[in-house]
Design an enzyme around this catalytic site. Structure first.
Site, PDB file in Angstrom:
ATOM      1  N   GLU A  62       0.839  -1.192   0.000  1.00  0.00           N
ATOM      2  CA  GLU A  62       0.000   0.000   0.000  1.00  0.00           C
ATOM      3  C   GLU A  62       0.877   1.247   0.000  1.00  0.00           C
ATOM      4  O   GLU A  62       2.046   1.208   0.405  1.00  0.00           O
ATOM      5  CB  GLU A  62      -0.939   0.019   1.206  1.00  0.00           C
ATOM      6  CG  GLU A  62      -0.252   0.098   2.547  1.00  0.00           C
ATOM      7  CD  GLU A  62      -1.228   0.041   3.711  1.00  0.00           C
ATOM      8  OE1 GLU A  62      -0.962   0.710   4.729  1.00  0.00           O
ATOM      9  OE2 GLU A  62      -2.235  -0.679   3.616  1.00  0.00           O
TER      10      GLU A  62
ATOM     11  N   ARG B 194     -11.155  -7.934  17.616  1.00  0.00           N
ATOM     12  CA  ARG B 194     -10.875  -8.343  18.995  1.00  0.00           C
ATOM     13  C   ARG B 194     -10.811  -7.090  19.853  1.00  0.00           C
ATOM     14  O   ARG B 194     -10.946  -5.969  19.352  1.00  0.00           O
ATOM     15  CB  ARG B 194      -9.537  -9.085  19.071  1.00  0.00           C
ATOM     16  CG  ARG B 194      -8.369  -8.287  18.487  1.00  0.00           C
ATOM     17  CD  ARG B 194      -7.058  -9.049  18.548  1.00  0.00           C
ATOM     18  NE  ARG B 194      -6.012  -8.435  17.757  1.00  0.00           N
ATOM     19  CZ  ARG B 194      -5.253  -7.421  18.151  1.00  0.00           C
ATOM     20  NH1 ARG B 194      -5.457  -6.880  19.346  1.00  0.00           N
ATOM     21  NH2 ARG B 194      -4.309  -6.933  17.374  1.00  0.00           N
TER      22      ARG B 194
ATOM     23  N   HIS C 242       6.185   0.426  13.736  1.00  0.00           N
ATOM     24  CA  HIS C 242       4.756   0.139  13.565  1.00  0.00           C
ATOM     25  C   HIS C 242       4.134  -0.489  14.811  1.00  0.00           C
ATOM     26  O   HIS C 242       3.020  -1.006  14.752  1.00  0.00           O
ATOM     27  CB  HIS C 242       4.514  -0.762  12.346  1.00  0.00           C
ATOM     28  CG  HIS C 242       5.200  -0.283  11.104  1.00  0.00           C
ATOM     29  ND1 HIS C 242       4.840   0.880  10.460  1.00  0.00           N
ATOM     30  CD2 HIS C 242       6.251  -0.788  10.406  1.00  0.00           C
ATOM     31  CE1 HIS C 242       5.630   1.062   9.412  1.00  0.00           C
ATOM     32  NE2 HIS C 242       6.493   0.069   9.361  1.00  0.00           N
TER      33      HIS C 242
END
Length: 522
Positions: free
Chosen positions: A56, A153, A91
């Protein structure tokens, strides 16, 4: 690579089954694409059992803002506002806060509505997080936001949402799983105050954030109350192993506004102490106290941009820290009589006839020898540190807490001592010192030049050289996987590889010799 070249760099390679910052590589130029792809696929396969990746476009100034959603089995869904998780390293989220600072009510509603629409579109039931990337190149007002992914979650950072809404999200999960409707309608969900969460990790910021393993010899923090919450699964005496994520705890704070919550977090970090292995406590304190963070000047490049402030190059202890270490070492020896007879021979306070006792202590501080000359006096000590003389008096030494007086100013710290090793928590700083005792250290004169040992236990995933190869300083030699992350082992000197016996798949222990390089000068 053709698609990446077409999209334009920088691009992000992401594992399709990834999460938690694992299986992601930023590629700045075409020449780095293949090596980054291979590394990403190896990590993805090892972490998730799936080597498939996607590509991306990478935004240069993004904020990571995610929305907490809940859906039930009746087709209803709501959002419990947003969290800003822009403070990241590799990240991996480091600091999270709720609500997102500077976000307008209109934009909050737009992002919340988009998240609910996405949840309803798939008939989602339970807790979930819709993650968005917001392009803040031109500021946050009316900034475009893009769907990134959905985590199906409850997130690590869910406590900040609980604190600003007053809701127990685990209870919500259980009620919905039991077939009940959502506990509250959208207009019934409150938004009160501001909350922060920081992730306390067993890692060494001074050594490229290398994960740490070993026993936690000391772990303490402030008492939990309305403003402070501690989520942890470890305590003093527990081991941090290579098999799990090295997170020690989550520190969560709340207050009426962001400025108040920042003060609460600063106090909480200052009152927290971890010893036995290195952690990122001081790094977190530096973030919370940074002026740009206080002003909410945030994006995912914050840590790299302010690296010099968050991880200063000169980490040597200042003279106050050295004074604290010296007093902690001498305090047990400056005592009165050990029995009720007041026998002067039972005193160990350094008294000498006619002359004051003098001694010298040497501490190893980041490979530097720091000498402190000490003169015992009747009511205090005279310290000479690198040409500076200072009168120091012990006010209180109670367990790990030490208060001293230096030139009329009180200096306090927590000092954790393990043999000759000292971990000193003073204000927002954490210092590691070793009391050097000549002749008792087992010094190695040859220095081990050219011998590369493992920085931690792990598994060899790739060997890039073979016996007899000539390598240059800085050349990658092998890849070691530890703590679910890859670490490239590079040549420290130029020379020839000798005695290499390891292969991909081999397990290695902490301190094991990986490669021996015979230097050119040899």
């Amino acid at each position: 690579q053709k698609q990446a070249d077409q999209i334009g760099y920088p691009v992000l390679i992401k594992a399709v089954a990834g999460g938690g910052g694992k299986g992601m590589r930023l590629v700045e130029k075409s020449g780095d694409f293949i090596s980054s792809l291979e590394s990403c696929q190896r990590e993805a396969a090892a972490s998730f059992g799936n080597a498939h990746v996607l590509i991306e476009k990478y935004l240069t100034k993004p904020r990571h803002i995610e929305v907490q959603v809940f859906g039930d089995s009746f087709g209803d869904a709501v959002y419990l506002y947003e969290r800003d998780c822009s403070l990241q390293r590799r990240h991996q989220k480091v600091v999270e806060e709720a609500p997102a600072p500077g976000l307008s009510e209109d934009m909050r509603k737009a992002m919340g509505d988009a998240a609910v629409k996405a949840a309803k579109a798939i008939g989602y039931c339970g807790a979930g997080t819709i993650e968005f990337i917001v392009d803040v190149e031109k500021g946050l007002d009316d900034a475009p936001f893009y769907f990134m992914e959905m985590n199906t979650r409850l997130q690590v950072e869910h406590p900040v949402t609980e604190l600003i809404t007053g809701q127990d999200l685990v209870e919500w999960q259980l009620r919905i799983a039991a077939g009940e409707r959502l506990p509250l309608a959208q207009d019934e969900i409150p938004l009160i105050g501001h909350a922060f969460e920081v992730r306390l990790y067993a890692e060494d910021p001074e050594n490229n954030f290398m994960p740490q393993t070993g026993k936690i010899s000391h772990f303490s923090g402030p008492q939990q109350n309305t403003h402070f919450r501690l989520d942890t699964g470890v305590e003093a005496g527990d081991e941090v192993s290579i098999y799990y994520d090295p997170m020690i705890a989550k520190l969560i704070v709340w207050d009426r506004d962001r400025a108040g919550a920042l003060r609460q977090m600063s106090k909480a970090l200052e009152a927290t102490a971890v010893a036995g292995l290195k952690c990122n406590l001081e790094f977190l304190s530096n973030i919370i106290r940074h002026p740009a963070f206080s002003k909410a000047d945030l994006d995912t490049g914050f840590i790299e941009r302010h690296k010099a402030d968050l991880m200063p190059e000169d980490k040597r202890a200042d003279h106050n820290i050295l004074s604290l270490a010296t007093m902690a070492e001498l305090a047990p020896h400056r005592t009165g009589p050990r029995n009720t007879r007041n026998d002067p021979w039972d005193f160990s306070d350094g008294w000498r006839m006619n002359l004051n006792l003098k001694t010298t202590l040497t501490f190893i501080d980041h490979d530097d020898m720091r000498e402190i000359s000490v003169t015992y006096r009747e009511n205090d000590f005279l310290l000479s540190i690198e040409g500076e003389e200072r009168a120091v008096q012990i006010i209180r030494h109670d367990g790990t807490h030490l208060d001293i007086m230096i030139g009329g100013h009180k200096v306090s710290a927590q000092v954790i001592q393990n043999g000759q090793d000292f971990t000193i928590f003073h204000g927002a700083t954490v210092s590691h010192l070793h009391h050097y005792l000549p002749g008792a250290e087992g010094e190695d004169e040859d220095g081990g030049n050219g011998v590369i040992t493992t920085p931690m236990p792990g598994k060899v995933t790739q060997v890039m050289v073979k016996d007899g190869d000539i390598v240059a300083q800085g050349q990658p030699l092998m890849i070691l996987e530890a703590m679910k992350m890859e670490h490239t082992i590079k040549a420290q000197i130029s020379g020839m590889v000798e005695g290499l016996t390891l292969a991909a798949g081999d397990q290695v222990t902490d301190g094991e010799i990986l490669i021996h390089i015979i230097g050119d000068e040899e």
